[in-house]
Design a protein around this motif. Structure first.
Motif, short mmCIF file in Angstrom:
data_model
loop_
_atom_site.label_atom_id
_atom_site.label_comp_id
_atom_site.label_asym_id
_atom_site.label_seq_id
_atom_site.Cartn_x
_atom_site.Cartn_y
_atom_site.Cartn_z
N LYS A 102 -13.02 41.06 -17.92
CA LYS A 102 -12.77 41.81 -18.77
C LYS A 102 -13.51 43.35 -18.55
O LYS A 102 -12.81 44.31 -18.45
CB LYS A 102 -13.20 41.42 -20.33
CG LYS A 102 -12.51 40.64 -20.85
CD LYS A 102 -13.01 40.39 -22.40
CE LYS A 102 -12.45 39.23 -23.03
NZ LYS A 102 -13.16 38.57 -23.82
N ARG A 157 -12.03 45.63 -15.81
CA ARG A 157 -10.85 46.13 -16.18
C ARG A 157 -10.97 47.63 -15.72
O ARG A 157 -9.97 48.60 -15.29
CB ARG A 157 -10.23 46.19 -17.50
CG ARG A 157 -9.06 45.85 -17.36
CD ARG A 157 -8.43 45.37 -18.93
NE ARG A 157 -7.01 45.80 -19.07
CZ ARG A 157 -6.50 46.36 -20.10
NH1 ARG A 157 -7.09 45.88 -21.25
NH2 ARG A 157 -5.18 46.84 -20.17
N SER A 214 -7.54 48.40 -13.92
CA SER A 214 -6.49 49.32 -14.28
C SER A 214 -6.97 50.61 -14.52
O SER A 214 -7.89 50.96 -15.45
CB SER A 214 -6.27 48.68 -15.76
OG SER A 214 -5.33 49.78 -16.44
N TRP A 257 -6.47 52.05 -18.14
CA TRP A 257 -7.24 51.78 -19.02
C TRP A 257 -8.62 52.59 -18.77
O TRP A 257 -9.36 52.82 -19.85
CB TRP A 257 -7.46 50.06 -18.79
CG TRP A 257 -8.24 49.53 -20.12
CD1 TRP A 257 -7.75 49.12 -21.18
CD2 TRP A 257 -9.58 48.96 -19.87
NE1 TRP A 257 -8.76 48.50 -22.08
CE2 TRP A 257 -10.06 48.61 -21.05
CE3 TRP A 257 -10.66 49.18 -19.06
CZ2 TRP A 257 -11.44 48.20 -21.56
CZ3 TRP A 257 -11.81 48.55 -19.42
CH2 TRP A 257 -12.09 48.13 -20.64
#
Ligand code: GLY
Length: 483
Positions: free
Chosen positions: A116, A119, A123, A126
């Motif tokens: 998590k 990320r 990404s 993100w």
């Protein structure tokens, strides 16, 4: 390199428990990690999965499964079987796949964030949102997952160059700085139609191009709001001299210890207070606390420092450039970070040794790393060619050779006991040299490369050429300007 010097009198601290360590990965970064951990006084047995022939031969690391990929369940079984007390994860892929989540569930201390928090690297879209929420300066960007919309964004994009970035992991190859609209169209086509990066290119970022000097900044984070500065380096990303050619994983780097000042200095403090801590706080709220090595791609512009990207690991070849500059027991430090104990460990050191630093930078050492890659890299590296003389490099305390993509062939040694390495990959090996000036370190690195006979390889001839000018120092000053 002396990793023993910081622990001046181990006996005065009582008997140390040795920690069995496992490094995941097989490249140059992992070779440098194994080299550093092997010299740590708390290191028990040292393993690498998959590791490499060279890691096993030159660092004494056990690499029992060189031909395997990193399979999570097998890594877990291996850790239990070998009583592993610290796992250090090199590459981004296993981190993205949640290896740290699995190992931490089984109470195996792991220096890497959970999927998590990772990320922030997996990404880029993100990550941009997180930067915005944390009020961190970053180039303006637009994001799309539609080919049609990408074409519209490009048609409306006013200024060139424009930077196109694949959202996901693309092994350092997913960024194109397009100086013409035709180049930008081609990059969109390759990512969204040809699917050159698979799913990673399904979403694209269009990013404003900003001018300035780029720096790779590293911080050790323990998931409990404690952060240790872990160095800064400059990476050369393009394949060819003069920053020409395609983007690569990195063709060389330089670093100066301590480049942004020692831990706690004003310069480093500015970056920590204005970027690192807000980012970690936001990550903790939106995802989960970040534990591991935070790697920020910073750019020093005329108006201050901006963040280009954030990664969840050490850089390659930055690791090969920074790790040889560190002194101290890295096992102890990494373990403290992996278990949320950085502050406690520092307090303990302060009590016992009158120093807050559990690791330190060697004094005023200039470090230069040059990567040798197979011809054709990054698009189509030619593999299989013999690399002669890799085991004949003159030993020097200022020199390290890190293998990234080699194999030992035909039983490894010839009739004269000489190790016969063949190229097996894009980036094949790197030479790191240290000196009292960048010129000295460069001279040693390039002299060593000339002695290695590899006709099917190439390397950049201009790594750290600009380091002797004040560019690097200016960049550090620009960091100072950040507010
Ligand atoms: N050298 C850049 C990286 O490791 O991503």
């Amino acid at each position: 390199m002396s990793f023993f010097s910081l622990l001046s009198n181990p006996s005065s601290q009582g008997v140390r428990d040795l920690v069995n360590c496992l490094v995941l990965g097989s490249g140059g970064r992992e070779h440098a990690l194994c080299d550093a951990l092997a010299h740590a006084s708390s290191c028990g047995k040292l393993f690498a999965l998959p590791g490499s022939d060279a890691i096993a031969e030159t660092t004494g690391t056990f690499c029992p499964n060189i031909d395997d990929t990193i399979d999570q369940r097998r890594v877990l079984d291996f850790c239990k079987r070998e009583n592993i007390g610290l796992v250090v994860v090199g590459p981004e892929q296993p981190i993205a796949e949640g290896i740290a989540d699995l190992l931490m569930q089984h109470e195996i201390p792991t220096l890497a964030p959970g999927a998590k928090a990772a990320r922030i690297e997996t990404s880029k879209a993100w990550a941009k949102d997180i930067f915005a929420q944390a009020h961190i300066a970053t180039p303006r960007a637009q994001v799309t997952d539609s080919h049609k919309e990408a074409q519209i964004i490009l048609a409306r994009w006013k200024e060139l160059p424009v930077v196109l970035k694949a959202d996901g992991l693309a092994q350092g190859k997913g960024v194109v700085v397009a100086t013409t609209r035709r180049q930008a169209e081609k990059a969109i086509e390759q990512a969204m139609v040809e699917k050159r990066f698979g799913k990673a290119g399904a979403t694209l970022l269009f990013e404003e191009y900003v001018e300035g000097e780029e720096l790779s900044y590293f911080a050790l984070c323990d998931g409990e709001d404690n952060v240790r500065f872990f160095g800064v380096a400059r990476d050369y990303k393009r394949a060819l001299d003069g920053d020409k050619g395609e983007n690569t994983g990195g063709m060389g780097a330089f670093a100066l210890a301590p480049p942004l000042g020692e831990h706690g200095s004003m310069e480093e403090l500015a970056v920590r207070e204005s970027i690192v801590l807000p980012l970690l706080r936001r990550l903790g709220k939106k995802a989960e606390p970040f534990r591991g090595i935070l790697f920020l791609g910073l750019i020093a512009t005329r108006s201050g420092v901006q963040v280009l990207e954030a990664n969840a690991r050490l850089g390659d070849p930055e690791a090969q450039t920074l790790l040889p500059l560190l002194e101290g027991d890295l096992v102890e430090t990494f373990l403290a970070a992996a278990t949320g104990n950085l502050a406690r460990q520092e307090a303990r050191h302060l009590e016992s040794q009158q120093t807050q630093r559990t690791f330190n930078f060697t004094e005023a050492v200039h470090s230069v790393t040059v990567v040798a890659a197979a011809k054709g890299y990054p698009a189509k590296p030619q593999t299989g060619s013999p690399v002669e003389n890799l085991d004949r490099i003159e030993a020097s305390p200022d020199l390290s050779l890190f293998h990234a993509g080699t194999r030992l062939q035909d039983g490894g040694k010839d009739a004269n006991g000489k190790m016969r390495f063949h190229a097996q990959g894009g980036r094949v090996f790197s030479v790191n040299a240290r000196g009292s000036s960048f010129a000295e370190a460069r001279t040693l690195a390039y002299k060593t490369l000339q002695a290695i006979d590899w006709k099917e390889g190439f390397y950049r001839k201009d790594i750290a050429c600009d380091a002797h000018t004040s560019a690097f120092v200016k960049t550090c000053h620009a960091v100072l300007k950040f507010s």
